[in-house]
Motif scaffolding. Structure first.
Motif, PDB file in Angstrom:
ATOM      1  N   LYS A  90     -13.910 -11.802 -26.032  1.00 20.07           N
ATOM      2  CA  LYS A  90     -15.267 -11.348 -26.314  1.00 20.07           C
ATOM      3  C   LYS A  90     -15.231 -10.399 -27.506  1.00 20.07           C
ATOM      4  N   ILE A  91     -15.780 -10.863 -28.617  1.00 18.83           N
ATOM      5  CA  ILE A  91     -15.771 -10.093 -29.863  1.00 18.83           C
ATOM      6  C   ILE A  91     -17.211  -9.923 -30.328  1.00 18.83           C
ATOM      7  N   GLY A  92     -17.602  -8.687 -30.553  1.00 20.84           N
ATOM      8  CA  GLY A  92     -18.942  -8.392 -31.046  1.00 20.84           C
ATOM      9  C   GLY A  92     -18.920  -8.023 -32.512  1.00 20.84           C
ATOM     10  N   VAL A  93     -20.036  -8.232 -33.187  1.00 22.73           N
ATOM     11  CA  VAL A  93     -20.178  -7.924 -34.609  1.00 22.73           C
ATOM     12  C   VAL A  93     -21.246  -6.857 -34.765  1.00 22.73           C
ATOM     13  N   GLY A  94     -20.973  -5.839 -35.577  1.00 27.11           N
ATOM     14  CA  GLY A  94     -21.921  -4.757 -35.796  1.00 27.11           C
ATOM     15  C   GLY A  94     -23.027  -5.146 -36.760  1.00 27.11           C
ATOM     16  N   HIS A  95     -23.277  -4.299 -37.741  1.00 31.38           N
ATOM     17  CA  HIS A  95     -24.318  -4.580 -38.732  1.00 31.38           C
ATOM     18  C   HIS A  95     -23.893  -5.788 -39.561  1.00 31.38           C
ATOM     19  N   ARG A  96     -24.661  -6.857 -39.482  1.00 34.47           N
ATOM     20  CA  ARG A  96     -24.240  -8.125 -40.052  1.00 34.47           C
ATOM     21  C   ARG A  96     -24.453  -8.184 -41.564  1.00 34.47           C
ATOM     22  N   LEU A  97     -23.766  -9.126 -42.171  1.00 33.63           N
ATOM     23  CA  LEU A  97     -23.918  -9.439 -43.595  1.00 33.63           C
ATOM     24  C   LEU A  97     -24.301 -10.902 -43.719  1.00 33.63           C
ATOM     25  N   ASP A  98     -25.244 -11.208 -44.603  1.00 34.11           N
ATOM     26  CA  ASP A  98     -25.616 -12.608 -44.778  1.00 34.11           C
ATOM     27  C   ASP A  98     -24.563 -13.340 -45.602  1.00 34.11           C
ATOM     28  N   VAL A  99     -24.778 -14.617 -45.798  1.00 35.00           N
ATOM     29  CA  VAL A  99     -23.757 -15.465 -46.425  1.00 35.00           C
ATOM     30  C   VAL A  99     -23.394 -14.986 -47.820  1.00 35.00           C
ATOM     31  N   GLN A 100     -24.380 -14.599 -48.620  1.00 32.02           N
ATOM     32  CA  GLN A 100     -24.128 -14.248 -50.013  1.00 32.02           C
ATOM     33  C   GLN A 100     -23.512 -12.862 -50.174  1.00 32.02           C
ATOM     34  N   ALA A 101     -23.715 -11.983 -49.208  1.00 30.82           N
ATOM     35  CA  ALA A 101     -23.211 -10.618 -49.318  1.00 30.82           C
ATOM     36  C   ALA A 101     -21.734 -10.556 -48.938  1.00 30.82           C
ATOM     37  N   SER A 102     -21.092  -9.475 -49.342  1.00 31.51           N
ATOM     38  CA  SER A 102     -19.682  -9.261 -49.028  1.00 31.51           C
ATOM     39  C   SER A 102     -19.475  -7.808 -48.620  1.00 31.51           C
ATOM     40  N   GLY A 103     -18.250  -7.508 -48.174  1.00 37.30           N
ATOM     41  CA  GLY A 103     -17.918  -6.120 -47.898  1.00 37.30           C
ATOM     42  C   GLY A 103     -17.512  -5.847 -46.469  1.00 37.30           C
TER      43      GLY A 103
END
Length: 322
Positions: A90-103
Protein backbone atom coordinates in the motif's frame (compact mmCIF):
# COMPACT_ATOMS: atom_id res chain seq x y z
CA UNK A 1 15.09 -10.64 7.58
CA UNK A 2 11.67 -10.18 5.97
CA UNK A 3 10.23 -8.67 9.17
CA UNK A 4 13.13 -6.22 9.43
CA UNK A 5 12.72 -5.24 5.79
CA UNK A 6 9.03 -4.48 6.35
CA UNK A 7 9.64 -2.45 9.50
CA UNK A 8 12.05 -0.14 7.63
CA UNK A 9 9.48 0.55 4.91
CA UNK A 10 6.98 2.50 7.04
CA UNK A 11 7.34 6.21 6.38
CA UNK A 12 7.75 8.93 3.78
CA UNK A 13 10.28 9.44 1.01
CA UNK A 14 10.56 11.62 -2.09
CA UNK A 15 11.08 10.54 -5.68
CA UNK A 16 11.95 12.69 -8.69
CA UNK A 17 9.21 12.52 -11.30
CA UNK A 18 10.50 13.24 -14.82
CA UNK A 19 8.27 15.07 -17.31
CA UNK A 20 6.10 12.85 -19.47
CA UNK A 21 5.60 10.25 -16.73
CA UNK A 22 2.23 9.82 -14.99
CA UNK A 23 2.35 9.79 -11.20
CA UNK A 24 0.34 6.53 -11.23
CA UNK A 25 3.05 4.89 -13.32
CA UNK A 26 5.72 6.13 -10.94
CA UNK A 27 3.86 4.71 -7.95
CA UNK A 28 3.32 1.35 -9.67
CA UNK A 29 6.98 1.18 -10.68
CA UNK A 30 8.09 1.86 -7.10
CA UNK A 31 5.73 -0.83 -5.80
CA UNK A 32 7.04 -3.36 -8.32
CA UNK A 33 10.66 -2.65 -7.37
CA UNK A 34 9.90 -2.92 -3.65
CA UNK A 35 8.11 -6.24 -4.14
CA UNK A 36 11.05 -7.57 -6.15
CA UNK A 37 13.43 -6.54 -3.38
CA UNK A 38 11.33 -8.05 -0.60
CA UNK A 39 10.75 -11.32 -2.42
CA UNK A 40 14.43 -11.59 -3.35
CA UNK A 41 15.39 -11.68 0.31
CA UNK A 42 16.35 -14.91 2.00
CA UNK A 43 13.17 -16.58 3.29
CA UNK A 44 13.02 -17.78 6.90
CA UNK A 45 14.09 -21.35 7.56
CA UNK A 46 11.20 -23.77 7.04
CA UNK A 47 9.57 -25.27 10.09
CA UNK A 48 10.41 -28.89 10.88
CA UNK A 49 7.92 -31.64 11.51
CA UNK A 50 8.24 -35.29 12.50
CA UNK A 51 7.36 -37.98 9.97
CA UNK A 52 7.52 -41.74 10.36
CA UNK A 53 9.26 -43.20 7.35
CA UNK A 54 9.11 -46.87 6.39
CA UNK A 55 12.51 -48.48 5.88
CA UNK A 56 14.66 -51.54 6.61
CA UNK A 57 15.50 -52.14 10.25
CA UNK A 58 19.07 -51.37 11.23
CA UNK A 59 21.26 -54.43 11.82
CA UNK A 60 18.63 -56.84 10.56
CA UNK A 61 19.80 -59.58 8.23
CA UNK A 62 16.27 -60.26 7.07
CA UNK A 63 14.37 -57.86 4.88
CA UNK A 64 12.24 -56.46 7.69
CA UNK A 65 10.65 -53.03 7.47
CA UNK A 66 10.15 -50.67 10.36
CA UNK A 67 8.91 -47.12 10.99
CA UNK A 68 11.59 -44.57 11.87
CA UNK A 69 10.87 -41.09 13.28
CA UNK A 70 12.53 -38.48 11.07
CA UNK A 71 12.53 -34.65 11.11
CA UNK A 72 11.65 -33.17 7.69
CA UNK A 73 11.00 -29.55 6.57
CA UNK A 74 7.45 -28.28 6.06
CA UNK A 75 7.15 -26.96 2.51
CA UNK A 76 3.65 -25.49 2.68
CA UNK A 77 5.08 -21.94 2.88
CA UNK A 78 7.84 -22.45 0.34
CA UNK A 79 7.75 -19.85 -2.53
CA UNK A 80 7.66 -22.67 -5.09
CA UNK A 81 4.51 -23.99 -3.42
CA UNK A 82 2.54 -20.89 -2.41
CA UNK A 83 4.10 -18.28 -4.70
CA UNK A 84 5.84 -14.99 -3.74
CA UNK A 85 5.58 -13.98 -0.09
CA UNK A 86 4.61 -10.40 -0.98
CA UNK A 87 2.13 -9.63 -3.73
CA UNK A 88 1.13 -6.02 -3.04
CA UNK A 89 2.11 -2.96 -1.01
CA UNK A 90 0.00 0.00 0.00
CA UNK A 91 1.72 3.13 -1.29
CA UNK A 92 0.17 6.58 -1.12
CA UNK A 93 1.09 9.68 -3.13
CA UNK A 94 1.11 13.18 -1.64
CA UNK A 95 0.68 16.38 -3.64
CA UNK A 96 0.46 15.09 -7.19
CA UNK A 97 2.16 16.28 -10.36
CA UNK A 98 0.52 16.12 -13.77
CA UNK A 99 2.11 14.43 -16.76
CA UNK A 100 3.95 17.49 -18.09
CA UNK A 101 5.32 18.64 -14.73
CA UNK A 102 8.43 17.28 -13.04
CA UNK A 103 10.15 17.42 -9.68
CA UNK A 104 9.67 16.30 -6.09
CA UNK A 105 6.88 13.77 -5.50
CA UNK A 106 6.36 12.54 -1.92
CA UNK A 107 5.21 8.96 -1.36
CA UNK A 108 4.13 7.15 1.79
CA UNK A 109 4.55 3.43 2.40
CA UNK A 110 2.53 1.53 5.01
CA UNK A 111 1.81 3.75 8.00
CA UNK A 112 3.55 6.57 6.11
CA UNK A 113 0.25 7.13 4.32
CA UNK A 114 -1.10 8.62 7.56
CA UNK A 115 1.75 11.12 7.49
CA UNK A 116 0.66 12.21 4.00
CA UNK A 117 -2.65 13.27 5.55
CA UNK A 118 -0.75 15.21 8.22
CA UNK A 119 1.27 16.95 5.51
CA UNK A 120 -1.95 17.94 3.75
CA UNK A 121 -3.50 19.28 6.97
CA UNK A 122 -0.36 21.28 7.73
CA UNK A 123 -0.87 23.42 4.59
CA UNK A 124 2.86 23.42 3.86
CA UNK A 125 4.22 25.59 1.08
CA UNK A 126 5.85 24.22 -2.06
CA UNK A 127 8.49 25.72 -4.36
CA UNK A 128 8.43 25.63 -8.15
CA UNK A 129 10.55 26.91 -10.97
CA UNK A 130 8.29 27.98 -13.82
CA UNK A 131 9.65 28.81 -17.27
CA UNK A 132 7.67 31.17 -19.50
CA UNK A 133 7.87 32.24 -23.12
CA UNK A 134 6.68 35.68 -24.21
CA UNK A 135 4.86 36.44 -27.43
CA UNK A 136 2.55 33.41 -27.63
CA UNK A 137 -0.81 32.34 -26.25
CA UNK A 138 -2.15 28.78 -26.22
CA UNK A 139 -5.51 27.26 -25.37
CA UNK A 140 -4.07 25.29 -22.42
CA UNK A 141 -1.37 27.85 -21.46
CA UNK A 142 1.37 25.36 -22.51
CA UNK A 143 4.04 25.91 -25.13
CA UNK A 144 3.01 22.76 -27.00
CA UNK A 145 -0.71 23.61 -26.86
CA UNK A 146 -2.84 24.93 -29.69
CA UNK A 147 -1.53 28.37 -30.66
CA UNK A 148 -4.29 30.97 -30.51
CA UNK A 149 -2.36 34.25 -30.65
CA UNK A 150 1.03 35.83 -31.31
CA UNK A 151 2.10 39.22 -30.02
CA UNK A 152 5.13 41.48 -29.74
CA UNK A 153 7.12 41.67 -26.53
CA UNK A 154 9.90 44.16 -27.29
CA UNK A 155 8.44 46.59 -24.74
CA UNK A 156 8.76 44.12 -21.84
CA UNK A 157 11.66 44.81 -19.47
CA UNK A 158 12.94 43.15 -16.31
CA UNK A 159 11.76 46.13 -14.27
CA UNK A 160 8.20 45.82 -15.59
CA UNK A 161 8.17 42.10 -14.88
CA UNK A 162 9.46 42.61 -11.32
CA UNK A 163 6.76 45.21 -10.72
CA UNK A 164 4.01 42.83 -11.83
CA UNK A 165 5.42 40.04 -9.65
CA UNK A 166 5.45 42.34 -6.61
CA UNK A 167 1.80 43.21 -7.18
CA UNK A 168 0.87 39.53 -7.50
CA UNK A 169 2.67 38.63 -4.29
CA UNK A 170 1.04 41.50 -2.40
CA UNK A 171 -2.49 40.58 -3.49
CA UNK A 172 -1.97 36.91 -2.61
CA UNK A 173 -0.57 37.78 0.82
CA UNK A 174 -3.73 39.75 1.58
CA UNK A 175 -5.79 36.77 0.49
CA UNK A 176 -3.69 34.49 2.69
CA UNK A 177 -4.48 36.60 5.75
CA UNK A 178 -8.19 36.50 4.92
CA UNK A 179 -8.23 32.71 4.57
CA UNK A 180 -6.25 32.28 7.80
CA UNK A 181 -9.07 33.84 9.86
CA UNK A 182 -6.55 35.75 11.97
CA UNK A 183 -7.22 38.98 13.81
CA UNK A 184 -4.47 41.26 12.53
CA UNK A 185 -4.64 43.33 15.70
CA UNK A 186 -3.38 40.48 17.92
CA UNK A 187 0.21 39.83 18.92
CA UNK A 188 -0.11 36.23 17.72
CA UNK A 189 -1.01 37.35 14.20
CA UNK A 190 1.90 39.79 14.16
CA UNK A 191 4.41 37.13 15.23
CA UNK A 192 3.06 34.65 12.65
CA UNK A 193 3.32 37.28 9.93
CA UNK A 194 6.93 38.06 10.88
CA UNK A 195 7.95 34.38 10.83
CA UNK A 196 5.96 33.64 7.66
CA UNK A 197 3.96 30.90 9.37
CA UNK A 198 0.48 32.14 8.46
CA UNK A 199 -1.52 29.28 6.98
CA UNK A 200 -5.11 29.06 5.72
CA UNK A 201 -7.45 27.24 8.08
CA UNK A 202 -9.37 25.43 5.34
CA UNK A 203 -9.32 24.91 1.58
CA UNK A 204 -8.60 27.95 -0.54
CA UNK A 205 -7.63 28.89 -4.10
CA UNK A 206 -3.94 28.90 -4.99
CA UNK A 207 -2.06 31.26 -2.70
CA UNK A 208 1.34 32.63 -3.74
CA UNK A 209 3.50 33.40 -0.71
CA UNK A 210 6.56 34.39 -2.75
CA UNK A 211 7.45 34.96 -6.40
CA UNK A 212 10.55 36.35 -8.09
CA UNK A 213 12.31 36.30 -11.43
CA UNK A 214 15.45 34.18 -11.56
CA UNK A 215 16.36 34.77 -15.20
CA UNK A 216 15.15 37.18 -17.88
CA UNK A 217 16.27 36.81 -21.50
CA UNK A 218 13.35 37.65 -23.79
CA UNK A 219 11.39 35.83 -24.95
CA UNK A 220 12.25 33.45 -22.09
CA UNK A 221 11.97 34.12 -18.38
CA UNK A 222 12.29 31.88 -15.33
CA UNK A 223 10.27 32.36 -12.15
CA UNK A 224 10.62 30.93 -8.68
CA UNK A 225 7.20 30.53 -7.08
CA UNK A 226 6.42 29.62 -3.48
CA UNK A 227 2.78 28.67 -3.07
CA UNK A 228 0.17 26.39 -1.54
CA UNK A 229 -3.10 24.78 -2.65
CA UNK A 230 -1.93 25.00 -6.25
CA UNK A 231 -2.25 22.80 -9.29
CA UNK A 232 0.24 22.83 -12.13
CA UNK A 233 -2.51 24.23 -14.37
CA UNK A 234 -2.84 27.16 -11.92
CA UNK A 235 0.86 27.91 -12.36
CA UNK A 236 0.62 27.78 -16.16
CA UNK A 237 -2.39 30.09 -16.04
CA UNK A 238 -0.37 32.43 -13.80
CA UNK A 239 2.25 32.74 -16.56
CA UNK A 240 -0.55 33.55 -19.02
CA UNK A 241 -1.92 36.25 -16.69
CA UNK A 242 1.55 37.75 -16.22
CA UNK A 243 1.82 38.05 -19.98
CA UNK A 244 -1.50 39.90 -20.13
CA UNK A 245 -0.41 42.28 -17.37
CA UNK A 246 2.71 43.02 -19.41
CA UNK A 247 0.50 43.96 -22.43
CA UNK A 248 1.57 40.89 -24.35
CA UNK A 249 1.04 37.14 -24.17
CA UNK A 250 2.98 34.29 -22.58
CA UNK A 251 2.89 30.50 -22.44
CA UNK A 252 4.45 28.13 -19.93
CA UNK A 253 7.18 25.82 -21.18
CA UNK A 254 8.17 24.10 -17.93
CA UNK A 255 6.87 23.49 -14.41
CA UNK A 256 9.26 21.88 -11.95
CA UNK A 257 8.64 21.36 -8.25
CA UNK A 258 11.82 21.89 -6.25
CA UNK A 259 10.37 21.52 -2.74
CA UNK A 260 7.29 19.92 -1.21
CA UNK A 261 7.07 20.88 2.44
CA UNK A 262 10.26 19.59 4.03
CA UNK A 263 11.35 17.46 1.04
CA UNK A 264 13.68 19.08 -1.51
CA UNK A 265 15.39 18.00 -4.72
CA UNK A 266 18.31 16.74 -2.64
CA UNK A 267 15.97 14.22 -0.99
CA UNK A 268 14.34 13.02 -4.22
CA UNK A 269 15.41 9.59 -5.47
CA UNK A 270 16.18 9.31 -9.16
CA UNK A 271 14.68 6.53 -11.25
CA UNK A 272 17.83 4.43 -10.89
CA UNK A 273 17.39 4.60 -7.10
CA UNK A 274 13.84 3.24 -6.95
CA UNK A 275 14.89 0.01 -5.26
CA UNK A 276 14.28 -1.56 -1.85
CA UNK A 277 17.50 -0.57 -0.10
CA UNK A 278 17.63 3.00 -1.42
CA UNK A 279 14.00 3.61 -0.42
CA UNK A 280 14.52 2.05 3.01
CA UNK A 281 17.54 4.29 3.61
CA UNK A 282 15.65 7.36 2.40
CA UNK A 283 12.69 6.62 4.72
CA UNK A 284 14.92 6.11 7.73
CA UNK A 285 16.97 9.23 6.98
CA UNK A 286 13.85 11.38 6.66
CA UNK A 287 11.94 9.96 9.64
CA UNK A 288 13.39 12.25 12.39
CA UNK A 289 12.94 15.37 10.25
CA UNK A 290 9.41 14.36 9.24
CA UNK A 291 8.38 13.81 12.87
CA UNK A 292 9.91 17.10 14.02
CA UNK A 293 8.45 19.20 11.21
CA UNK A 294 4.98 17.71 11.46
CA UNK A 295 4.95 18.11 15.23
CA UNK A 296 5.90 21.74 14.77
CA UNK A 297 3.35 22.39 12.01
CA UNK A 298 0.49 20.47 13.60
CA UNK A 299 1.12 21.31 17.25
CA UNK A 300 -2.30 22.88 17.65
CA UNK A 301 -4.14 19.99 15.97
CA UNK A 302 -2.15 17.07 17.38
CA UNK A 303 -1.58 18.31 20.91
CA UNK A 304 -0.02 15.43 22.81
CA UNK A 305 -1.00 12.84 20.19
CA UNK A 306 2.01 10.84 19.05
CA UNK A 307 2.93 10.54 15.40
CA UNK A 308 2.86 7.06 13.85
CA UNK A 309 6.07 5.16 14.50
CA UNK A 310 7.93 4.05 11.36
CA UNK A 311 9.60 1.22 13.32
CA UNK A 312 6.42 -0.77 14.02
CA UNK A 313 6.96 -4.47 13.42
CA UNK A 314 4.68 -6.60 11.22
CA UNK A 315 4.40 -10.28 10.51
CA UNK A 316 6.60 -11.33 7.60
CA UNK A 317 3.99 -13.92 6.70
CA UNK A 318 1.46 -11.29 5.69
CA UNK A 319 0.90 -10.90 1.98
CA UNK A 320 0.16 -7.16 2.09
CA UNK A 321 1.96 -4.36 3.88
CA UNK A 322 -0.76 -2.37 5.67
Amino acid sequence: MWSAGLARLHGLFAAYKPPGLKWEHLRDTVELQLLKGLNAGKPPAPEQRVRFLLGPADGSEEKELTLTATSVPTLTNHPLVCGPAFTSLKIGVGHRLDVQASGVLVLGVGHGRRLLTDMYNAHLTKDYTVRGLLGKAADDFCEDGKLVEKSTYDHVTREKLDRILALIQGSHQKALVNYSNLDLKTQEAYEMAVTGSIRPMNKSPMLVTGIRCLHFAPPEFLLEVQCMHETQKNLRKLVHEIGLELKTTAVCSQVRRTRDGFFTLDDALLRTQWDLYSIQDAIQAAAPRVAAELKKSLSLELGTQQLPNSDLSHESKGQTLP
